[in-house]
Design a protein around this motif. Sequence first.
Motif, mmCIF file in Angstrom:
data_model
loop_
_atom_site.group_PDB
_atom_site.id
_atom_site.type_symbol
_atom_site.label_atom_id
_atom_site.label_comp_id
_atom_site.label_asym_id
_atom_site.label_seq_id
_atom_site.Cartn_x
_atom_site.Cartn_y
_atom_site.Cartn_z
ATOM 1 N N VAL A 288 0.896 -1.207 0.044
ATOM 2 C CA VAL A 288 0.107 -0.033 0.039
ATOM 3 C C VAL A 288 0.882 1.184 -0.119
ATOM 4 O O VAL A 288 0.217 2.310 0.232
ATOM 5 N N GLY A 289 2.121 1.166 -0.056
ATOM 6 C CA GLY A 289 3.119 2.309 -0.219
ATOM 7 C C GLY A 289 3.858 2.557 1.059
ATOM 8 O O GLY A 289 3.470 2.027 2.096
ATOM 9 N N LEU A 290 4.776 3.387 0.902
ATOM 10 C CA LEU A 290 5.274 3.871 2.056
ATOM 11 C C LEU A 290 6.182 2.730 2.963
ATOM 12 O O LEU A 290 6.281 2.703 4.108
ATOM 13 N N GLY A 291 6.626 1.634 2.279
ATOM 14 C CA GLY A 291 7.308 0.506 2.933
ATOM 15 C C GLY A 291 6.354 -0.248 3.672
ATOM 16 O O GLY A 291 6.543 -0.826 4.760
ATOM 17 N N VAL A 292 4.911 -0.344 3.501
ATOM 18 C CA VAL A 292 3.911 -1.040 4.224
ATOM 19 C C VAL A 292 3.510 -2.238 3.358
ATOM 20 O O VAL A 292 2.753 -1.926 2.304
ATOM 21 N N LEU A 293 3.386 -3.151 3.923
ATOM 22 C CA LEU A 293 2.889 -4.615 3.291
ATOM 23 C C LEU A 293 1.660 -5.080 4.122
ATOM 24 O O LEU A 293 1.793 -5.203 5.270
ATOM 25 N N MET A 294 0.495 -4.923 3.479
ATOM 26 C CA MET A 294 -0.693 -5.655 4.224
ATOM 27 C C MET A 294 -1.257 -6.883 3.812
ATOM 28 O O MET A 294 -1.260 -6.986 2.561
ATOM 29 N N SER A 295 -1.281 -7.775 4.569
ATOM 30 C CA SER A 295 -1.709 -9.250 4.249
ATOM 31 C C SER A 295 -2.680 -9.843 4.967
ATOM 32 O O SER A 295 -3.113 -9.512 6.254
ATOM 33 N N VAL A 296 -3.707 -10.851 4.594
ATOM 34 C CA VAL A 296 -4.836 -11.224 5.643
ATOM 35 C C VAL A 296 -4.515 -12.745 5.502
ATOM 36 O O VAL A 296 -3.812 -13.487 4.854
ATOM 37 N N SER A 297 -5.247 -13.398 6.748
ATOM 38 C CA SER A 297 -5.276 -14.838 6.731
ATOM 39 C C SER A 297 -6.557 -15.269 7.416
ATOM 40 O O SER A 297 -7.174 -14.535 7.988
ATOM 41 N N GLY A 298 -6.844 -16.601 7.568
ATOM 42 C CA GLY A 298 -7.952 -17.268 7.947
ATOM 43 C C GLY A 298 -8.912 -16.667 7.331
ATOM 44 O O GLY A 298 -9.224 -16.651 5.963
ATOM 45 N N ASP A 299 -10.280 -16.155 7.748
ATOM 46 C CA ASP A 299 -11.283 -15.699 7.196
ATOM 47 C C ASP A 299 -11.413 -14.371 6.722
ATOM 48 O O ASP A 299 -12.182 -14.000 5.829
ATOM 49 N N MET A 300 -10.189 -13.757 6.989
ATOM 50 C CA MET A 300 -10.256 -12.312 6.325
ATOM 51 C C MET A 300 -9.894 -12.156 5.147
ATOM 52 O O MET A 300 -9.249 -12.822 4.375
ATOM 53 N N ARG A 301 -10.562 -11.273 4.400
ATOM 54 C CA ARG A 301 -10.365 -10.790 2.886
ATOM 55 C C ARG A 301 -10.148 -9.293 3.033
ATOM 56 O O ARG A 301 -10.550 -8.459 3.548
#
Length: 235
Positions: free
Chosen positions: A73-86
Amino acid sequence: MKKLSLGVVAMAASVLSAAPTTFFGLDAGVNPTDPRPRSDAARDRFLNAAGSVSTLTYDGLSTTANDTSAKNVGLGVLMSVSGDMRSGIRSTPGSASNGFRTSGANRFFLSDTNGAMGGAPVLTIDFAAPVDSFGSYFTGLSTAGGNTLTLTYSDGGVEQLSLSGALTGGSLYFGFVDAGRSISQLRISSANAGDSFSLDDTSFRLTSAPIPLPTASAMGLVGLSLVGFGRRRST
């Protein structure tokens, strides 16, 4: 004079080892065009305490459907999900129940598939460089309690903070400052099956960023405490 210096060092050490300072403001049930005085005030308090921050608005990112892919998402930030999250990038205004934009064109949207995929719904935020402060609008978060924000420090330590929304959704601002600490990852665990919510105006401060100087009133209190310390030692 040596004893006074030791007193200052001890006080500084106790400040550095203190628990994170948190900032919380909730406007339950508000919609995108409604005023949000409590959450806005919490954000102002956080920004005042954190000082120099970087802020993600998610603008300029391509909109996506909700899926399991990790998102830079920019500025050196990575967002990821697991389990039931989307997760996905949305440009629609949104609503009180599933979150909305607090500024700009986009928001970071999250949804729980309510057991369809199996596993606890978790959003993981990884930072390319360690941070010591974090704050964001969480809109549409509809659980009154039970959500958890887990801080993972670069030295392996862990701290857990409660992230409480409202049964009617609305606008929550939550932030923390843990001055001088190095946090490499945040994990947000949702406790409400089937919940949908959004993040926007997500701010963080790098550990290497300047820490705001104490206000004049705070310095006055420190000065008084040191005077009292010196007087006690001289009696």
